[in-house]
Scaffold this active site. Structure first.
Site, PDB file in Angstrom:
ATOM      1  N   LYS A 173       0.848  -1.186   0.000  1.00 48.24           N
ATOM      2  CA  LYS A 173       0.000   0.000   0.000  1.00 48.24           C
ATOM      3  C   LYS A 173       0.886   1.240   0.000  1.00 48.24           C
ATOM      4  O   LYS A 173       1.462   1.615   1.018  1.00 48.24           O
ATOM      5  CB  LYS A 173      -0.922   0.040   1.234  1.00 48.24           C
ATOM      6  CG  LYS A 173      -2.067   1.022   1.009  1.00 48.24           C
ATOM      7  CD  LYS A 173      -2.548   1.712   2.253  1.00 48.24           C
ATOM      8  CE  LYS A 173      -1.807   2.972   2.593  1.00 48.24           C
ATOM      9  NZ  LYS A 173      -1.779   4.026   1.584  1.00 48.24           N
ATOM     10  N   GLU A 248       9.765   2.314  10.765  1.00 50.01           N
ATOM     11  CA  GLU A 248      10.780   3.372  10.627  1.00 50.01           C
ATOM     12  C   GLU A 248      10.018   4.687  10.588  1.00 50.01           C
ATOM     13  O   GLU A 248       9.178   4.898   9.714  1.00 50.01           O
ATOM     14  CB  GLU A 248      11.632   3.175   9.378  1.00 50.01           C
ATOM     15  CG  GLU A 248      12.641   2.027   9.513  1.00 50.01           C
ATOM     16  CD  GLU A 248      13.572   2.114  10.714  1.00 50.01           C
ATOM     17  OE1 GLU A 248      13.884   3.246  11.146  1.00 50.01           O
ATOM     18  OE2 GLU A 248      13.958   1.068  11.253  1.00 50.01           O
ATOM     19  N   CYS A 282      13.260  11.891   6.250  1.00 53.35           N
ATOM     20  CA  CYS A 282      13.290  11.514   7.667  1.00 53.35           C
ATOM     21  C   CYS A 282      14.663  11.793   8.253  1.00 53.35           C
ATOM     22  O   CYS A 282      14.798  12.016   9.449  1.00 53.35           O
ATOM     23  CB  CYS A 282      12.919  10.051   7.824  1.00 53.35           C
ATOM     24  SG  CYS A 282      13.895   8.992   6.746  1.00 53.35           S
ATOM     25  N   GLU A 379       9.234  17.354  14.555  1.00 53.88           N
ATOM     26  CA  GLU A 379       9.591  17.129  13.153  1.00 53.88           C
ATOM     27  C   GLU A 379       8.749  18.056  12.279  1.00 53.88           C
ATOM     28  O   GLU A 379       7.520  18.010  12.323  1.00 53.88           O
ATOM     29  CB  GLU A 379       9.337  15.667  12.776  1.00 53.88           C
ATOM     30  CG  GLU A 379       9.799  15.353  11.368  1.00 53.88           C
ATOM     31  CD  GLU A 379       9.493  13.922  10.942  1.00 53.88           C
ATOM     32  OE1 GLU A 379       8.354  13.475  11.124  1.00 53.88           O
ATOM     33  OE2 GLU A 379      10.409  13.269  10.412  1.00 53.88           O
TER      34      GLU A 379
END
Ligand code: NAD
Length: 478
Positions: A173, A248, A282, A379
């Site tokens: 997906k 992750e 990331c 973040e």
């Protein structure tokens, strides 16, 4: 414009519900793809197809599985231009960056093709010397691959390549913002000879079909890359039913610049680390701790580097920074920038790009930021860098570690002992000395510490741990 469908059991199938339109972030008028809006029904079909294919694929030999991966690698290279262009139009990253990702994907496929020829277990000494005692690695079964949009090619490939070479079947997906690219990847895998049912694609909103995938009793393992919010829910659900999972997640990656460093190099690579892919990595550098003696010299050089950035459509080869992926991401970054204006001093940038019709944000740098400020803690996932003055290496390490994240980190210094001291103390899974915080290679384990990861690792020899299970066997020989 690309029309995508789900790929289930070797057939391209439309979902029942109305489709979703996707527009180019560099030009929101341009329709790039029409996507499937799948539901639980399509997820169930995809899992059934993966279950049906798993016995045969699981017993296919490693060298035969490797042939398919090798062939897929060659096809990625053959279709490099077309694939890169599709990915750039779909999620905005520059063409040079998406092209790099295509070749990186081919390298990942070749690396994991090699795994088809390597050992698949261990022969062990037994307490009973008449026993033949060994541990055999076997496939886990059906693996769900749930991927983000920011590496639309490399992340799906670095999950699917090991899953497949170790004999698992896949339900993939992609993120909605990378689904046309995801569909093209699956098409290429199919052309490479992976049998029907080994790779199944379900396109749709995570909020609509995520649970159906994660909760499905016949999904044996889930490999997920994305946000901490979604990842922690997946972990709870997978753990509740005993499925294997790998996460992750986010990062808030620090760089430390010491007074003995090559300041030109540090400024160039800190800016590259922060602004590459418009900060949507990331592993992007988002905070930089600078020793006070060199702070003003460093800032001057950072500003010069920022001035050389040319923002625009990633299809234009002269452009060095593309748009951000979507209006939602654009608005979220601008909100953080407003917070930053209250928390620090705006050195440069600070708003949407004028005169550009797309999701473009100026490369933005703040200084006089405290290490506990929101923009130094959360973040942002955009082209925003916070500069933090530091009194010493110890203080910088302590503040860098004061984070829920621990993905990547870098130090700029010419003092080897300081670099080694940093390596021993920094809480990060990926460490660079005199390099930017991003970067991964297929042969090396990739992943973070603390809330950046479930503690598992992707790629390299480490990948075998997640994508296989051990059977420990003892045979009394006489
Ligand atoms: P996201 O969590 O919004 O989406 C990731 C994937 O999860 C998408 O495919 C999405 O459709 C799906 N999803 C959404 N809701 C779901 C649900 N309820 N159940 C199951 N799946 C669901 O993340 P994103 O915006 O695509 O990506 C950005 C994030 O990814 C950032 O936090 C970034 O740091 C992280 N990321 C981490 C790494 C890494 O290797 N550590 C690499 C790239 C990106």
């Amino acid at each position: 414009m690309k029309e995508t469908r789900n790929f289930i059991g070797g057939q391209w199938i439309s979902a029942k519900d109305e489709s979703i339109a996707v527009y180019n972030p560099a030009n929101p008028e341009e329709l790039v793809a029409v996507l499937q809006n799948s539901s639980t029904e399509e997820v169930n079909l995809a899992v059934e197809a993966a279950v049906a294919a798993k016995e045969k694929w699981g017993f296919t030999s490693g060298p035969d599985r490797a042939k398919c991966l090798e062939q897929a690698a060659s096809l990625f290279e053959k279709y490099a231009d077309e694939l890169a262009e599709l990915a750039t139009k779909e999620m905005g990253k520059r063409l040079a960056e998406t092209k790099g990702e295509v070749y990186r994907s081919a390298a990942i496929l070749r690396y994991f093709a090699g795994e088809g020829f390597r050992k698949s277990g261990e022969l062990l000494p037994s307490a009973d010397p008449t026993n033949l005692f060994f541990a055999k690695r076997v496939p886990v079964g059906v693996v769900a691959v749930i991927a983000p949009w920011n590496f639309p090619l490399a992340i799906p490939v670095w999950k699917m390549a090991p899953a497949l070479v170790y004999g698992n079947t896949v339900v993939f997906k992609p993120a909605l913002e990378a689904s046309a690219t995801g569909a093209r990847i699956v098409e290429i895998f199919s052309e490479a000879g992976f049998p029907p049912g080994t790779i199944n694609l379900v396109i749709g909103r995570g909020s609509r079909i995520g649970d159906a995938i994660v909760d499905h009793k016949q999904v044996d393992a889930i490999t997920f890359t994305g946000s901490n919010e979604v990842g922690s829910e997946i972990a709870k659900k997978a753990a509740a039913r005993g499925a294997k999972y790998q996460l992750e997640l986010g990062g808030k990656n620090p760089a430390i610049v010491l007074k003995d460093a090559d300041i030109d190099l540090a400024a160039r690579l800190v800016v590259e680390g922060a602004m590459k892919q418009s900060g949507q990595r990331c592993t992007a550098t988002s905070r930089v701790f600078v020793e006070k003696e060199i702070l003003s010299a460093f800032q001057e050089k950072v500003l010069a580097e920022i001035q050389s950035i040319q923002v625009g459509d990633g299809m234009n080869p002269e452009v060095t920074m593309g748009p951000v992926v979507s209006k939602r991401q654009f608005n979220s970054i601008l909100r953080y920038i407003e917070t930053g204006k209250r928390e620090g001093r705006l050195l440069t940038g600070g708003k949407a790009c004028e005169g550009l019709d797309g999701w473009y944000i100026e490369p933005t740098v703040f200084d006089r930021v405290r290490s506990d400020a929101v923009i130094a803690k959360e973040e942002i996932f955009g082209p925003v860098l916070a500069i933090i003055e530091s009194a010493s290496l110890d203080k910088a390490i302590q503040e860098a570690n004061d984070s829920i994240y621990g993905l990547s980190a870098s130090i700029f210094t010419n003092d080897l002992s300081k670099a080694l001291y940093f390596i021993d103390r920094i809480e990060a899974g990926m460490i660079q000395v005199n390099g930017e915080t991003g970067g991964a290679e297929p042969q090396a384990p990739f992943g973070g510490m603390k809330q950046s990861s479930s503690g598992t690792r992707e790629q390299g020899q480490a990948a075998v741990e997640f994508f296989t299970a051990y059977k420990t066997v003892s045979i009394r020989s006489h």
